[in-house]
Design an enzyme around this catalytic site. Structure first.
Site, mmCIF file in Angstrom:
data_model
loop_
_atom_site.group_PDB
_atom_site.id
_atom_site.type_symbol
_atom_site.label_atom_id
_atom_site.label_comp_id
_atom_site.label_asym_id
_atom_site.label_seq_id
_atom_site.Cartn_x
_atom_site.Cartn_y
_atom_site.Cartn_z
ATOM 1 N N PHE A 113 0.849 -1.187 0.000
ATOM 2 C CA PHE A 113 0.000 0.000 0.000
ATOM 3 C C PHE A 113 0.887 1.240 0.000
ATOM 4 C CE2 PHE A 113 -3.118 3.080 1.622
ATOM 5 C CZ PHE A 113 -4.132 2.840 0.716
ATOM 6 N N ASP A 184 2.243 -5.843 7.077
ATOM 7 C CA ASP A 184 1.027 -5.036 7.151
ATOM 8 C C ASP A 184 -0.156 -5.972 6.942
ATOM 9 O OD1 ASP A 184 -1.178 -3.391 6.669
ATOM 10 O OD2 ASP A 184 0.007 -1.856 5.660
ATOM 11 N N TYR A 209 -10.558 -0.739 10.544
ATOM 12 C CA TYR A 209 -11.806 -0.251 9.955
ATOM 13 C C TYR A 209 -12.236 -1.036 8.729
ATOM 14 C CZ TYR A 209 -8.207 2.415 7.404
ATOM 15 O OH TYR A 209 -7.088 2.787 6.715
ATOM 16 N N LYS A 210 -11.452 -2.023 8.298
ATOM 17 C CA LYS A 210 -11.839 -2.839 7.153
ATOM 18 C C LYS A 210 -12.607 -4.063 7.644
ATOM 19 C CE LYS A 210 -7.723 -1.318 4.602
ATOM 20 N NZ LYS A 210 -8.342 -0.342 3.691
ATOM 21 N N ARG A 356 -12.941 -3.188 -7.720
ATOM 22 C CA ARG A 356 -12.557 -4.091 -6.628
ATOM 23 C C ARG A 356 -13.772 -4.440 -5.780
ATOM 24 N NH1 ARG A 356 -8.284 -2.321 -1.948
ATOM 25 N NH2 ARG A 356 -10.037 -0.944 -1.506
#
Length: 397
Positions: A113, A184, A209-210, A356
């Site tokens: 990322f 990560d 938060y995912k 996605r």
């Protein structure tokens, strides 16, 4: 056995929406609303500053950290919550570099990322000691690990394609070459089985938060392997990482173990929401979540490819080699996604051309997948996306 009917009832899902974007922001857990309301009225409202002691606010980062730790295979007392993922990446990488100070190369890949790479670049410029950030293609990582590498820094699941790195094998090779690892887990925690202890990872970080559904801006976490806990120096030596914050010493003394990785004041309101979200995982088998997720994604791929020949699969076809998301490519991907969102099928777009979709069995089933493909077929094959309102680029894609 995991009861996905039960878990579905634990989330608030707007009518008319098929939500395939939990890989970017998880939906609202029903219990979070009351939990936050209670925290604000009963704790903050009535206890005021006393809440730091009487409501246990100061202990929350460790307590909730242990809850996250159980989902990533981390022993008790090795995970702490707080700050943002970018900060946790900085902390982990800085500590790892100092522990392996004779080397000057950080190895990552171009599927990492961007914020991880940005934080690495900024840290290396500040250190100004001749460090090099070496970036290779994901499939070239294993061969690039050699005796020059100080730290291997990777996102386990590629945010664009869902490609899955083998954490255990790559960590083993890194250690054999004398390197340390920083993983990560932003697209892993709550999506796939993770075992940082079994993989012998040195450091791991992630957001909540995912797939953990902690809410927009929910605090991040950091894991430090027990063997490094009292040796890893906190580059961000914040007040709450001090051994005795309320002694108000002018000199910094690092706290014991994972406590030293605390930096700023705990985000108490956000942690109340996260704590409620983590209740969803009680009685849930991560292996069963993984099996169901692969089945849903496989169904999605088969149906999209059969019905939408204009779309090109960007994710690994083998479910064991990807996370819980699937991407397809199209030159007009952004407009396609906006048209889908207008029809209540919510995924997202990642430049330059990827649409996605995330598959979270906690609240998504086969019926939603098939309905989503119906919408995709209509939008793509009938060019419903070819309208000015769908081409206007928003700030968040």
């Amino acid at each position: 056995m995991t009861d996905f009917t039960r878990t579905r009832s634990l989330f608030h899902m707007p009518d008319g929406v098929i939500y395939l974007d939990g890989n970017s922001l998880g939906p609202l857990p029903v219990a979070a609303t009351d939990r936050v309301r209670s925290m604000m009225s009963e704790q903050w409202g009535k206890q005021l500053i006393r809440g730091w002691n009487s409501a246990g606010w100061m202990a929350q980062p460790r307590r909730i950290g242990d809850r996250v730790g159980r989902l990533i295979g981390a022993p008790e007392g090795t995970v702490v919550i707080g700050d943002t993922l970018s900060i946790k990446v900085y902390q982990a990488l800085a500590a790892a570099l100092e522990l392996n100070s004779s080397r000057r190369v950080i190895l990552s890949d171009n599927g990492n990322f961007p914020t991880d790479l940005y934080m690495a670049e900024g840290l290396l410029r500040s250190l100004d000691r001749g460090y090099q950030l070496k970036i290779v293609a994901p499939e070239e990582v294993e061969d690039a690990i050699d005796a020059t590498i100080a730290v291997l820094m990777l996102t386990e699941v590629d945010y664009r394609t869902g490609r899955l790195h083998d954490m255990k094998a790559l960590t083993q090779k890194a250690h054999a070459a004398g390197a340390l690892t920083v993983w990560d887990l932003a697209h892993s925690a709550g999506a796939i089985p993770v075992d940082v202890s079994g993989a012998k990872a040195d450091f791991a970080v992630g957001c909540t938060y995912k797939y953990l559904n902690g809410g927009p801006g929910a605090p991040a976490f950091i894991y430090v392997a027990p063997r490094h806990a009292d040796a890893a120096r906190p580059a961000l030596s914040g007040w709450l990482g001090h051994q005795a914050p309320f002694a108000f010493d002018l000199d910094y003394r690092a706290g014991a173990g994972i406590e030293r990785m605390r930096v700023g004041t705990p985000p108490v309101i956000a942690m109340a929401a996260l704590d409620a979200a983590l209740d969803v995982w009680e009685g849930v088998s991560m292996n069963e979540v993984r099996k169901a997720s692969i089945a849903l994604a496989d169904l999605f791929i088969r149906e999209v490819e059969a019905r939408c020949p204009e779309l090109t699969l960007a994710s690994p076809r083998d479910g064991d080699k990807r996370g819980s998301q699937v991407s397809f490519r199209h030159a007009n991907g952004y407009a396609i996604m906006q048209a889908l969102i207008a029809r209540g099928v919510i995924g997202d777009f990642r430049a330059p051309d990827a649409i996605r979709f995330g598959f979270t069995p906690l609240y998504i089933g086969e019926a939603e997948v098939r309905a989503a493909v119906d919408a995709i077929e209509d939008v793509v094959n009938n060019r419903r996306w070819d309208a000015a309102e769908y081409r206007k680029m928003a700030v968040v894609t």
